[in-house]
Write a protein that holds these residues in place. Structure first.
Motif, PDB file in Angstrom:
ATOM      1  N   GLU A   1      93.736  46.124  29.925  1.00 60.84           N
ATOM      2  CA  GLU A   1      92.742  46.158  30.997  1.00 60.84           C
ATOM      3  C   GLU A   1      91.338  46.133  30.418  1.00 60.84           C
ATOM      4  O   GLU A   1      91.021  46.842  29.481  1.00 60.84           O
ATOM      5  N   ARG A   2      90.495  45.308  31.001  1.00 61.98           N
ATOM      6  CA  ARG A   2      89.121  45.205  30.550  1.00 61.98           C
ATOM      7  C   ARG A   2      88.255  46.091  31.423  1.00 61.98           C
ATOM      8  O   ARG A   2      88.034  45.794  32.588  1.00 61.98           O
ATOM      9  N   ALA A   3      87.756  47.166  30.854  1.00 59.66           N
ATOM     10  CA  ALA A   3      87.038  48.152  31.648  1.00 59.66           C
ATOM     11  C   ALA A   3      85.628  47.694  31.952  1.00 59.66           C
ATOM     12  O   ALA A   3      84.965  47.080  31.131  1.00 59.66           O
ATOM     13  N   ASN A   4      85.148  48.010  33.171  1.00 57.75           N
ATOM     14  CA  ASN A   4      83.781  47.774  33.582  1.00 57.75           C
ATOM     15  C   ASN A   4      83.057  49.097  33.679  1.00 57.75           C
ATOM     16  O   ASN A   4      83.669  50.157  33.753  1.00 57.75           O
ATOM     17  N   PRO A   5      81.709  49.069  33.676  1.00 53.90           N
ATOM     18  CA  PRO A   5      80.970  50.319  33.789  1.00 53.90           C
ATOM     19  C   PRO A   5      81.387  51.095  35.021  1.00 53.90           C
ATOM     20  O   PRO A   5      81.530  50.536  36.105  1.00 53.90           O
ATOM     21  N   PRO A   6      81.583  52.396  34.907  1.00 57.99           N
ATOM     22  CA  PRO A   6      82.052  53.194  36.020  1.00 57.99           C
ATOM     23  C   PRO A   6      80.911  53.523  36.973  1.00 57.99           C
ATOM     24  O   PRO A   6      79.741  53.330  36.671  1.00 57.99           O
TER      25      PRO A   6
ATOM     26  N   GLY B   1      84.780  35.281  30.551  1.00 59.97           N
ATOM     27  CA  GLY B   1      84.494  36.263  31.596  1.00 59.97           C
ATOM     28  C   GLY B   1      84.208  37.653  31.068  1.00 59.97           C
ATOM     29  O   GLY B   1      83.773  38.523  31.812  1.00 59.97           O
ATOM     30  N   LEU B   2      84.433  37.889  29.783  1.00 56.01           N
ATOM     31  CA  LEU B   2      84.135  39.180  29.173  1.00 56.01           C
ATOM     32  C   LEU B   2      82.785  39.057  28.483  1.00 56.01           C
ATOM     33  O   LEU B   2      82.660  38.379  27.467  1.00 56.01           O
ATOM     34  N   VAL B   3      81.762  39.706  29.031  1.00 56.16           N
ATOM     35  CA  VAL B   3      80.383  39.445  28.631  1.00 56.16           C
ATOM     36  C   VAL B   3      79.792  40.641  27.896  1.00 56.16           C
ATOM     37  O   VAL B   3      79.836  41.768  28.392  1.00 56.16           O
TER      38      VAL B   3
ATOM     39  N   ARG C   1      83.358  42.744  32.443  1.00 58.89           N
ATOM     40  CA  ARG C   1      84.200  41.630  32.857  1.00 58.89           C
ATOM     41  C   ARG C   1      83.677  41.076  34.182  1.00 58.89           C
ATOM     42  O   ARG C   1      83.720  41.742  35.208  1.00 58.89           O
ATOM     43  N   VAL C   2      83.146  39.859  34.147  1.00 61.17           N
ATOM     44  CA  VAL C   2      82.582  39.230  35.335  1.00 61.17           C
ATOM     45  C   VAL C   2      83.724  38.715  36.216  1.00 61.17           C
ATOM     46  O   VAL C   2      84.582  37.968  35.740  1.00 61.17           O
TER      47      VAL C   2
ATOM     48  N   ALA D   1      72.387  39.908  47.556  1.00 63.50           N
ATOM     49  CA  ALA D   1      73.085  39.330  46.410  1.00 63.50           C
ATOM     50  C   ALA D   1      74.172  40.259  45.905  1.00 63.50           C
ATOM     51  O   ALA D   1      74.079  41.479  46.021  1.00 63.50           O
ATOM     52  N   SER D   2      75.188  39.658  45.303  1.00 58.56           N
ATOM     53  CA  SER D   2      76.241  40.451  44.679  1.00 58.56           C
ATOM     54  C   SER D   2      75.669  41.202  43.489  1.00 58.56           C
ATOM     55  O   SER D   2      74.962  40.637  42.646  1.00 58.56           O
ATOM     56  N   SER D   3      75.960  42.495  43.429  1.00 58.53           N
ATOM     57  CA  SER D   3      75.476  43.297  42.304  1.00 58.53           C
ATOM     58  C   SER D   3      76.094  42.831  40.983  1.00 58.53           C
ATOM     59  O   SER D   3      75.571  43.134  39.909  1.00 58.53           O
ATOM     60  N   GLU D   4      77.201  42.081  41.071  1.00 58.14           N
ATOM     61  CA  GLU D   4      77.866  41.592  39.857  1.00 58.14           C
ATOM     62  C   GLU D   4      76.990  40.610  39.084  1.00 58.14           C
ATOM     63  O   GLU D   4      77.177  40.406  37.884  1.00 58.14           O
ATOM     64  N   PHE D   5      76.021  39.986  39.773  1.00 62.44           N
ATOM     65  CA  PHE D   5      75.149  39.025  39.105  1.00 62.44           C
ATOM     66  C   PHE D   5      74.206  39.707  38.114  1.00 62.44           C
ATOM     67  O   PHE D   5      73.630  39.040  37.244  1.00 62.44           O
ATOM     68  N   VAL D   6      74.018  41.015  38.246  1.00 64.86           N
ATOM     69  CA  VAL D   6      73.088  41.721  37.375  1.00 64.86           C
ATOM     70  C   VAL D   6      73.565  41.681  35.922  1.00 64.86           C
ATOM     71  O   VAL D   6      72.754  41.563  34.999  1.00 64.86           O
TER      72      VAL D   6
END
Length: 447
Positions: A2-7, A280-282, A309-310, A392-397
């Motif tokens: 699993e690729r963890a994203n900021p919590p 996708g892993l940035v 992970r975008v 906007a999607s916060s994912e773009f940040v």
């Protein structure tokens, strides 16, 4: 894996935040008084003083404030288009030259992670750090089988202070985003993203997994190297990884030939675009301290604590956006943003937003790094979204942070690099590598 994203950021009580704010103000005040007193003493002795000495004192104040402030300062140090060059130079020290851990703290961290017999596992660990960051320090060592490794140890007693500092900084950035000249800039969103990432970096076990993932994802790029972790020796407070011999300091410019500068700019951008559009892993923290150079010219990517992970939908629309930006097709860029927005309803003025995007893309599309200002571009983009009721999607940040961190490095290396042209074949390759479908059809008809 699993690729963890900021919590999500944990809640902080008002009392704790106010107490910490008092200590922050005390630290800033003490540093300011110390600086003024030093200047007064120098004047009394007949020595000339200048305002140029203040950035160095500012970096020392930020260092005393701790990791959350240091992380924001690291980002600020890459923005020579916003801050004076001397200020950026002073803040760059905070990338990997923060005051190192005390020897007793190093010993305590080793005992807590490996146990009292840690010296049997690492018979040749040297306490002079290879790098000293805000959250951890890295030390050269040797395993029992002779393998050279780098040992990254987390500093003690960070979590509570970081949580309070992140809460305070988020409030400050949200207020700053309402000021003239900054209105529309995604400061609050960036503060949340960076704050969450700082907390995530406390877990070095996650960083070890991210290193392995990045190494695998970028393995096809011959010019990029990512150290391999030693999983059996990694944990929440320690990462043990390959030691990369001959790694030089920050990616510099002055000592490199023009040809090598152009090659490095191209290689760095290709790595970022591979992450944004293909894997996708940035890596969102590619400041100069995390980009190193080997004698053979290979770029070494370090410190995978802030990796995101975008989601596929954001990656797809980001690819569409970049492709059409290069073609100066404003309506298609607007379409990509609208497709990924969190909210577009009957109150949203999509026609006005498309008109804004067309003007913005006409102005910036197809330009080289010399003429493209990503900070100005993104500020105007977010301002138009808010003005026209498009959320906007916060994912773009996170992709934006990744690009902001490398933009100035690339611009210094080669101001004539055409990053939109570099992105284009990678976008097409990403599309052709997936099954035919809506995404591929949209990319093939772009422009």
């Amino acid at each position: 894996m699993e690729r963890a994203n900021p919590p999500d950021l944990p809640a902080v009580t008002t009392t704790a935040a106010l107490l910490r704010l008092g200590r922050i103000l005390s630290t800033v005040s003490a540093g300011t008084v110390r600086h003024l007193a030093r200047q007064s003493w120098q004047r009394l002795r007949g020595r000339r003083t200048t305002a140029e000495e203040w950035p160095e004192e500012l970096s020392r104040i930020i260092e005393r404030l701790g990791p959350a402030f240091i992380k924001f300062a690291q980002i600020a140090s890459t923005r020579e288009d916003v801050l004076p060059p001397r200020a950026c130079a002073a803040l760059k020290r905070l990338h990997d030259s923060v005051e190192p851990m005390r020897p007793q703290d190093v010993h305590q961290a080793l005992v807590e992670h490996f146990g009292p017999d840690w010296a049997e596992l690492l018979p040749d660990l040297r306490t002079e750090p290879l790098g000293s960051g805000s959250i951890a320090c890295v030390y050269p060592a040797r395993l029992r089988d002779g393998q050279q490794v780098a040992v990254k140890l987390r500093r003690p007693h960070l979590t509570d202070t970081i949580r309070r500092d992140v809460a305070i900084l988020r409030t400050v950035f949200a207020l700053a985003g309402r000021l003239p000249g900054l209105r529309g800039a995604p400061l609050a969103e960036m503060a949340h993203a960076v704050g969450a990432s700082v907390l995530l970096q406390l877990d070095l076990d996650t960083e070890a997994r991210n290193l392995a993932l990045l190494r695998d994802d970028l393995s096809t790029l011959e010019f990029i190297s990512v150290p391999a972790p030693v999983p059996a020796l990694c944990g929440e407070s320690c990462v043990v990884m390959d030691f990369v011999p001959g790694v030089r300091g920050h990616v510099g410019v002055a000592e490199l030939s023009p040809e090598r500068r152009r090659a490095l700019a191209d290689q760095t951008l290709r790595a970022v675009f591979e992450m944004l559009f293909c894997t996708g892993l940035v890596h969102c923290d590619l400041h100069p301290g995390n980009l190193r150079l080997t004698p053979t010219g290979c770029v070494v990517v370090l410190d995978a604590g802030f990796v995101y992970r975008v989601p596929d939908v954001v990656r797809e629309n980001l690819a569409l956006f970049f492709l059409n930006l290069g073609f100066r097709n404003g309506p298609r860029c607007a379409e990509a943003v609208l497709a990924s927005a969190e909210q577009v309803d009957r109150h949203s003025d999509t026609a006005a937003f498309t008109a804004d995007m067309t003007r913005l893309v006409d102005r910036f599309g197809g330009t080289t790094a010399r003429d493209f200002d990503l900070l100005e571009f993104s500020t105007e983009l977010f301002a138009s979204q808010r003005r026209n009721g498009i959320y906007a999607s916060s994912e773009f940040v996170f992709p934006l942070l990744a690009l902001l961190m490398v933009e100035q490095t690339v611009r210094r290396l080669d101001p004539d690099v055409d990053f939109q042209a570099i992105a284009r074949p990678i976008v097409f390759r990403a599309a052709s590598g997936r099954p035919a479908g809506e995404r591929r059809r949209r990319l093939e008809t772009a422009g």
